[in-house]
Design an enzyme around this catalytic site. Structure first.
Site, PDB file in Angstrom:
ATOM      1  N   HIS A   1    -100.779   2.643  -8.415  1.00 47.32           N
ATOM      2  CA  HIS A   1    -101.335   2.813  -9.757  1.00 47.32           C
ATOM      3  C   HIS A   1    -102.004   1.520 -10.249  1.00 47.32           C
ATOM      4  O   HIS A   1    -103.168   1.527 -10.611  1.00 47.32           O
ATOM      5  CB  HIS A   1    -100.227   3.262 -10.725  1.00 47.32           C
ATOM      6  CG  HIS A   1    -100.700   3.431 -12.135  1.00 47.32           C
ATOM      7  ND1 HIS A   1    -100.291   4.454 -12.954  1.00 47.32           N
ATOM      8  CD2 HIS A   1    -101.552   2.695 -12.888  1.00 47.32           C
ATOM      9  CE1 HIS A   1    -100.889   4.352 -14.135  1.00 47.32           C
ATOM     10  NE2 HIS A   1    -101.657   3.276 -14.126  1.00 47.32           N
TER      11      HIS A   1
ATOM     12  N   HIS B   1    -101.750  -4.553 -18.526  1.00 49.76           N
ATOM     13  CA  HIS B   1    -101.732  -3.591 -17.421  1.00 49.76           C
ATOM     14  C   HIS B   1    -103.161  -3.317 -16.994  1.00 49.76           C
ATOM     15  O   HIS B   1    -104.039  -3.131 -17.840  1.00 49.76           O
ATOM     16  CB  HIS B   1    -101.051  -2.292 -17.869  1.00 49.76           C
ATOM     17  CG  HIS B   1    -101.262  -1.155 -16.929  1.00 49.76           C
ATOM     18  ND1 HIS B   1    -100.830  -1.184 -15.618  1.00 49.76           N
ATOM     19  CD2 HIS B   1    -101.877   0.050 -17.086  1.00 49.76           C
ATOM     20  CE1 HIS B   1    -101.155  -0.043 -15.032  1.00 49.76           C
ATOM     21  NE2 HIS B   1    -101.795   0.720 -15.896  1.00 49.76           N
TER      22      HIS B   1
ATOM     23  N   HIS C   1    -105.841  -2.056 -13.270  1.00 48.03           N
ATOM     24  CA  HIS C   1    -105.929  -1.403 -11.959  1.00 48.03           C
ATOM     25  C   HIS C   1    -106.815  -2.241 -11.030  1.00 48.03           C
ATOM     26  O   HIS C   1    -107.890  -1.788 -10.645  1.00 48.03           O
ATOM     27  CB  HIS C   1    -106.539  -0.001 -12.106  1.00 48.03           C
ATOM     28  CG  HIS C   1    -105.851   0.911 -13.076  1.00 48.03           C
ATOM     29  ND1 HIS C   1    -106.462   2.023 -13.631  1.00 48.03           N
ATOM     30  CD2 HIS C   1    -104.584   0.898 -13.593  1.00 48.03           C
ATOM     31  CE1 HIS C   1    -105.620   2.656 -14.441  1.00 48.03           C
ATOM     32  NE2 HIS C   1    -104.480   1.989 -14.452  1.00 48.03           N
TER      33      HIS C   1
ATOM     34  N   GLU D   1    -102.488 -21.549  -3.227  1.00 48.69           N
ATOM     35  CA  GLU D   1    -101.888 -21.759  -4.554  1.00 48.69           C
ATOM     36  C   GLU D   1    -100.965 -20.625  -5.008  1.00 48.69           C
ATOM     37  O   GLU D   1    -100.306 -20.745  -6.039  1.00 48.69           O
ATOM     38  CB  GLU D   1    -102.967 -22.027  -5.610  1.00 48.69           C
ATOM     39  CG  GLU D   1    -103.713 -20.804  -6.105  1.00 48.69           C
ATOM     40  CD  GLU D   1    -104.905 -20.440  -5.227  1.00 48.69           C
ATOM     41  OE1 GLU D   1    -105.812 -19.778  -5.730  1.00 48.69           O
ATOM     42  OE2 GLU D   1    -104.925 -20.821  -4.032  1.00 48.69           O
TER      43      GLU D   1
ATOM     44  N   GLU E   1     -99.151   3.827 -22.795  1.00 46.97           N
ATOM     45  CA  GLU E   1     -98.186   2.987 -22.072  1.00 46.97           C
ATOM     46  C   GLU E   1     -97.414   2.067 -23.023  1.00 46.97           C
ATOM     47  O   GLU E   1     -96.813   1.084 -22.583  1.00 46.97           O
ATOM     48  CB  GLU E   1     -98.886   2.152 -20.992  1.00 46.97           C
ATOM     49  CG  GLU E   1     -99.656   2.949 -19.960  1.00 46.97           C
ATOM     50  CD  GLU E   1     -98.798   3.873 -19.093  1.00 46.97           C
ATOM     51  OE1 GLU E   1     -97.574   3.918 -19.283  1.00 46.97           O
ATOM     52  OE2 GLU E   1     -99.392   4.562 -18.249  1.00 46.97           O
TER      53      GLU E   1
END
Ligand code: 2HA
Ligand code: ZN
Length: 271
Positions: free
Chosen positions: A210, A139, A141, A169, A116
């Site tokens: 994803h 990144h 999941h 918040e 990525e």
């Protein structure tokens, strides 16, 4: 030269990946992190003229020429970074051509940076153009955020609004909201370009079905953003099938944002 294994940036990457693995967000090789480091600081640990090997990046990262990054490796597991950072992480400099990574440390088994990388470097360029202090792209999941993708419309305003409603918040932590991309093929320059486009406007971008991308000044701040989204998504999933009796009203969210002085997406509220 100081011991690279004791460098704060290596230590922080070890702790962060272990923490994220334990949260269940980064199964197998899921997730990746890139962090732009200070050249002077890295120079205390590594001879910056000693390039181990060069690796093509696959696109031109012109604005990042000369910048040094620590990045998780492709196919590598967050679970394993703690015990073997030199195999699972790498530190490289973007070469003068903007298209090559000059490896200074790590990827010891002949590996390379995350698949990525386009999304990461393009997101760094996009964030730096609006916030010169941005250093991290992350990144992952996260379970409930991902679950929410299957039962909630993938619409930026609606998705952000639902999350803002779930924890008091939220509107203060991510007043700029969340960008949302539809399902796309990952690991490509196209998803990188789409992510970077969103990153000009948002520090958080959901990759439909994803995972999520976050950006910030530090690992801690970036993690905190994603962690707050994930907590809100958890409350959403835990309550989505139950009758809603109470909610935080839009007028109350406005009150919060104004009290804490954050510049929020007014068009994401229904006032
Ligand atoms: O690197 O999470 O998106 C593994 C992934 C791909
Ligand atoms: Zn992923």
């Amino acid at each position: 030269m100081k011991d690279i294994f004791k460098a704060p940036f290596v230590e922080e990457m070890k702790k962060m990946t272990a923490n994220m693995y334990r949260l269940g967000w980064d199964e197998r090789n899921g997730g990746n992190i890139s962090w732009m480091l200070d050249e002077e600081e890295v120079g205390e640990y590594l001879d910056l003229s000693q390039v181990i090997r060069t690796i093509p990046i696959g696109f031109e990262a012109k604005e990042l020429i000369g910048k040094i990054f620590i990045v998780t490796g492709t196919g590598k597991y967050f679970k394993n970074v703690m015990d073997d950072p030199e195999t699972n992480l790498g530190i490289f400099k973007i070469a003068a051509d903007g298209c090559t990574a000059e490896l200074l440390w790590g990827y010891k088994d002949g590996g390379k940076f995350t698949s990525e990388l386009p999304a990461h470097l393009m997101s760094h360029m996009a964030r730096l153009s609006v916030d010169p202090e941005n250093r991290v792209v992350m990144h992952t999941h996260p379970t409930y955020t991902l679950a929410m993708n299957y039962v909630h419309e993938l619409d930026e305003k609606k998705f952000t609004h639902s999350l803002w409603e779930m924890c008091t918040e939220c509107i203060v932590v991510f007043p700029d909201g969340i960008g949302v991309l539809p399902w796309m093929l990952c690991g490509t320059n196209s998803i990188g370009e789409a992510t970077a486009e969103k990153m000009k406007e948002f520090r958080l971008v959901v990759w439909g079905m994803h995972g999520i991308y976050g950006a910030g000044k530090s690992l801690d701040e970036t993690f905190g953003l994603i962690e707050t989204v994930e907590k809100a998504a958890q409350i959403y999933i835990l309550t989505a099938h139950l009758p809603r009796v109470n909610t935080i009203k839009d007028s109350e969210m406005k009150e919060l944002a104004e009290y804490f002085g954050v510049n929020y997406r007014k068009d994401f509220l229904n006032l």
